[in-house]
Write a protein that holds these residues in place. Sequence first.
Motif, PDB file in Angstrom:
ATOM      1  N   VAL A 100      87.302 -38.918  -3.939  1.00  0.00           N
ATOM      2  CA  VAL A 100      88.042 -38.127  -2.704  1.00  0.00           C
ATOM      3  C   VAL A 100      89.111 -37.561  -3.241  1.00  0.00           C
ATOM      4  N   MET A 101      89.159 -36.092  -2.734  1.00  0.00           N
ATOM      5  CA  MET A 101      90.624 -35.286  -2.837  1.00  0.00           C
ATOM      6  C   MET A 101      90.964 -35.011  -1.830  1.00  0.00           C
ATOM      7  N   VAL A 102      92.327 -34.900  -1.702  1.00  0.00           N
ATOM      8  CA  VAL A 102      92.899 -34.342  -0.316  1.00  0.00           C
ATOM      9  C   VAL A 102      93.900 -33.222  -0.464  1.00  0.00           C
ATOM     10  N   ASP A 103      94.116 -32.580   0.586  1.00  0.00           N
ATOM     11  CA  ASP A 103      94.819 -31.488   0.459  1.00  0.00           C
ATOM     12  C   ASP A 103      96.430 -31.627   0.559  1.00  0.00           C
ATOM     13  N   LEU A 104      97.004 -30.891  -0.410  1.00  0.00           N
ATOM     14  CA  LEU A 104      98.716 -31.235  -0.405  1.00  0.00           C
ATOM     15  C   LEU A 104      99.168 -29.855   0.081  1.00  0.00           C
ATOM     16  N   VAL A 105      99.658 -29.901   1.122  1.00  0.00           N
ATOM     17  CA  VAL A 105     100.122 -28.487   1.764  1.00  0.00           C
ATOM     18  C   VAL A 105     101.836 -28.861   1.941  1.00  0.00           C
ATOM     19  N   VAL A 106     102.476 -28.376   0.881  1.00  0.00           N
ATOM     20  CA  VAL A 106     103.987 -28.709   0.817  1.00  0.00           C
ATOM     21  C   VAL A 106     104.660 -27.250   0.550  1.00  0.00           C
ATOM     22  N   ASN A 107     103.995 -26.301   0.757  1.00  0.00           N
ATOM     23  CA  ASN A 107     104.786 -24.975   0.638  1.00  0.00           C
ATOM     24  C   ASN A 107     105.410 -24.846   1.916  1.00  0.00           C
ATOM     25  N   HIS A 108     104.783 -25.415   2.921  1.00  0.00           N
ATOM     26  CA  HIS A 108     105.475 -25.016   4.300  1.00  0.00           C
ATOM     27  C   HIS A 108     105.190 -26.217   5.299  1.00  0.00           C
ATOM     28  N   THR A 109     105.671 -26.624   6.387  1.00  0.00           N
ATOM     29  CA  THR A 109     105.362 -27.413   7.385  1.00  0.00           C
ATOM     30  C   THR A 109     105.269 -26.826   8.503  1.00  0.00           C
ATOM     31  N   SER A 110     104.770 -27.416   9.606  1.00  0.00           N
ATOM     32  CA  SER A 110     104.612 -26.893  11.080  1.00  0.00           C
ATOM     33  C   SER A 110     106.438 -26.982  11.413  1.00  0.00           C
ATOM     34  N   ILE A 111     106.349 -25.891  12.325  1.00  0.00           N
ATOM     35  CA  ILE A 111     107.948 -25.828  12.976  1.00  0.00           C
ATOM     36  C   ILE A 111     108.143 -27.018  13.716  1.00  0.00           C
ATOM     37  N   LYS A 135      97.560 -25.219  14.742  1.00  0.00           N
ATOM     38  CA  LYS A 135      97.506 -23.651  14.812  1.00  0.00           C
ATOM     39  C   LYS A 135      96.836 -22.849  13.750  1.00  0.00           C
ATOM     40  N   ASP A 136      96.899 -23.667  12.601  1.00  0.00           N
ATOM     41  CA  ASP A 136      96.257 -22.973  11.529  1.00  0.00           C
ATOM     42  C   ASP A 136      95.365 -23.973  10.549  1.00  0.00           C
ATOM     43  N   ASN A 137      94.410 -24.550  11.727  1.00  0.00           N
ATOM     44  CA  ASN A 137      93.229 -25.458  11.165  1.00  0.00           C
ATOM     45  C   ASN A 137      94.056 -26.629  10.362  1.00  0.00           C
ATOM     46  N   GLY A 138      94.984 -27.452  10.910  1.00  0.00           N
ATOM     47  CA  GLY A 138      95.737 -28.520  10.000  1.00  0.00           C
ATOM     48  C   GLY A 138      96.422 -28.031   8.951  1.00  0.00           C
ATOM     49  N   TYR A 139      96.501 -26.524   8.444  1.00  0.00           N
ATOM     50  CA  TYR A 139      97.585 -26.442   7.203  1.00  0.00           C
ATOM     51  C   TYR A 139      99.040 -26.084   8.014  1.00  0.00           C
ATOM     52  N   ASP A 140      99.246 -26.583   9.122  1.00  0.00           N
ATOM     53  CA  ASP A 140     100.519 -26.722   9.888  1.00  0.00           C
ATOM     54  C   ASP A 140     100.896 -28.298  10.084  1.00  0.00           C
ATOM     55  N   ILE A 141     101.592 -29.044   9.400  1.00  0.00           N
ATOM     56  CA  ILE A 141     101.470 -30.586   9.352  1.00  0.00           C
ATOM     57  C   ILE A 141     102.837 -30.911   9.847  1.00  0.00           C
ATOM     58  N   THR A 142     102.656 -31.908  10.642  1.00  0.00           N
ATOM     59  CA  THR A 142     103.959 -32.503  11.403  1.00  0.00           C
ATOM     60  C   THR A 142     104.082 -33.957  11.069  1.00  0.00           C
ATOM     61  N   ASP A 143     103.381 -34.366  10.022  1.00  0.00           N
ATOM     62  CA  ASP A 143     103.597 -35.842   9.565  1.00  0.00           C
ATOM     63  C   ASP A 143     102.694 -35.875   8.230  1.00  0.00           C
ATOM     64  N   GLN A 182     104.826 -21.753  10.608  1.00  0.00           N
ATOM     65  CA  GLN A 182     104.764 -22.602   9.556  1.00  0.00           C
ATOM     66  C   GLN A 182     105.993 -22.250   8.221  1.00  0.00           C
ATOM     67  N   ALA A 183     107.308 -22.993   8.756  1.00  0.00           N
ATOM     68  CA  ALA A 183     108.336 -22.885   7.978  1.00  0.00           C
ATOM     69  C   ALA A 183     108.227 -23.323   6.630  1.00  0.00           C
ATOM     70  N   ASP A 184     108.702 -22.409   5.541  1.00  0.00           N
ATOM     71  CA  ASP A 184     108.647 -22.866   4.226  1.00  0.00           C
ATOM     72  C   ASP A 184     109.562 -23.940   3.757  1.00  0.00           C
ATOM     73  N   LEU A 185     109.176 -24.952   3.149  1.00  0.00           N
ATOM     74  CA  LEU A 185     110.078 -25.967   2.765  1.00  0.00           C
ATOM     75  C   LEU A 185     110.931 -25.269   1.332  1.00  0.00           C
TER      76      LEU A 185
END
Length: 552
Positions: A95-106, A59-67, A167-170
């Motif tokens: 190679v660098m990857v995105d670390l998206v840990v401010n929030h996860t997908s609900i 729902k946000d181009n993959g910035y809403d992670i479920t795993d 996207q709920a904040d951790l």
Amino acid sequence: MYNLWYKNAVIYCLDVDAFMDFDGDGVGDFLGLTDRLDHIEALGCDTIWLLPFYPSPNKDNGYDITDYYAVDPRLGNLGHFVEFAQGAKDRGLKVMVDLVVNHTSIDHPWFQRSREGDPKYRDWYVWKDEKPADAEKGVIFPGVQESTWTYDRKRQAYYFHRFYKHQADLNIANPAVREEIERIIGFWLALGVSGFRVDAVPFMLEDLEGPDDGESPYGYLGQIRRFLSWRRAEAILLAEANIPMEEAGDYFGNDDRLNVIFNFPLNQQLFLALARRDGTPVARFLKALPEIPETAQWATFLRNHDEIDLGRLEEEERAEVFAAFGPEKSMQIYDRGIRRRFAAMLGGDERRIQMAFSLMLSLPGTPVIWYGDELGMGDNLDLPERNAVRTPMQWSNKRSGGFSTAKPEDCVRTPVTDGPFGYAHINADAQRIDPNSTFSTVQRLIRARRSCPEIGWGKAEVLEIDGPSVLALRYVWRGNRLVTLHNLSDVPQTVEITPLIEGCEVRPVLRAGIDIDRTGDGLTLKLGAYGYEWLRLEAETETETETETETE
Ligand code: NOJ
């Protein structure tokens, strides 16, 4: 000293689902990307930053992670990721990857357990029984997002979400969450990545305000950095942190927090300068750039996968940039930005686009290139929000631009089919063999950038010359001296550079649209419309003759 590769890297950012579709289902995948690594290597980039490719409802181009420990099945699996990483390594690409840990997908199981009150996950998110009074303030996506607190029926409480409500904040203040973040970092490091683009860093630190352990929230950046370096010394943290310059010291620390931060304020001044055809905004900004630790770095860029955020400009300045590059409402977004590709904003004017690339590559920092900008790809404003700039890579003039054998309407996002930016006109196949194409020019520019370590390491000194249209910078580092000149306007400019080069032999590194007048003792450059030149200055010796390494 550990390996400081990032001080002189050139980073290529891409979205796996839009790069190359191998199996013909309309969605790009890791097999397709692996197949096209040669394009990135040929361009001269040495690092790839992948946008999130983890399982997600998208729902946000993959910035809403479920795993965090898997690959979105549309793109392949972990085996395909490792194959890609090996292909990159074989070509010397990091190679660098995105670390998206401010929030996860609900939809993430952690959030589901948290809302059910599972004792293990209860405090993994930020909950409140009452809706805070300021819930409508600080939304990141005005017009699309209404609040930062949303009621959850099951938990009978409100959860905090700095971004969309899905996207709920951790709760990073929770040690168990911090432990899990380290596990995620360790996992991807073990699969060979050289670092992380860390999403939404200032918002990660929000939870840590009012610390009970006596440490400032920024100290947490030091904790992640320590873990990262212990596991892999050369790995880096590249932060998405749109911060005022006064805060840079807190974020970089003393070479013990973030390694690299995107210079968003510089990007905004760059757009103002381009809009005005006047280098002054950038010159003024660079003069005030704070000192940062020698091993820290800024990241420079023209465009990325988001909107151009002009939120740090004055209102009238923002209006100028809107008028020049995004005059229609449909081009603007979130009351602060422009959702267009770079080339489209410049009306496809190749000379100006190429000059802007040269300028960006000569600014202090490590350059980051958004896939497709090396071709001058356009956007699709029919797509919602920022998806306008995330259309499939245009490889050829074949169906769907050679991105997929699927029909354009069946592709992950509709490719740009019509008009001057359609794939019939703008594609990698045609540009690769044309020495004057934007691709070939950017390739030369990157080669030049990589041969000038003084830009990555040195300090940019603004040179005073006549007329505001030309931005002249000098870098001095370990005996290397470089002067770069860019004419931001469409009016030819004459620049007398004799005083700038006194006592030096001049060796052109790169030039376009320049005439040189050597009459008399001096050196006068005539920069045509959007002309630019990079000059190496070397101590004068009797025997040396001027050689040109790159000319156009
Ligand atoms: C920053 C990312 O760049 C953007 O694309 C995303 O929407 C937000 N973080 C939320 O994750």
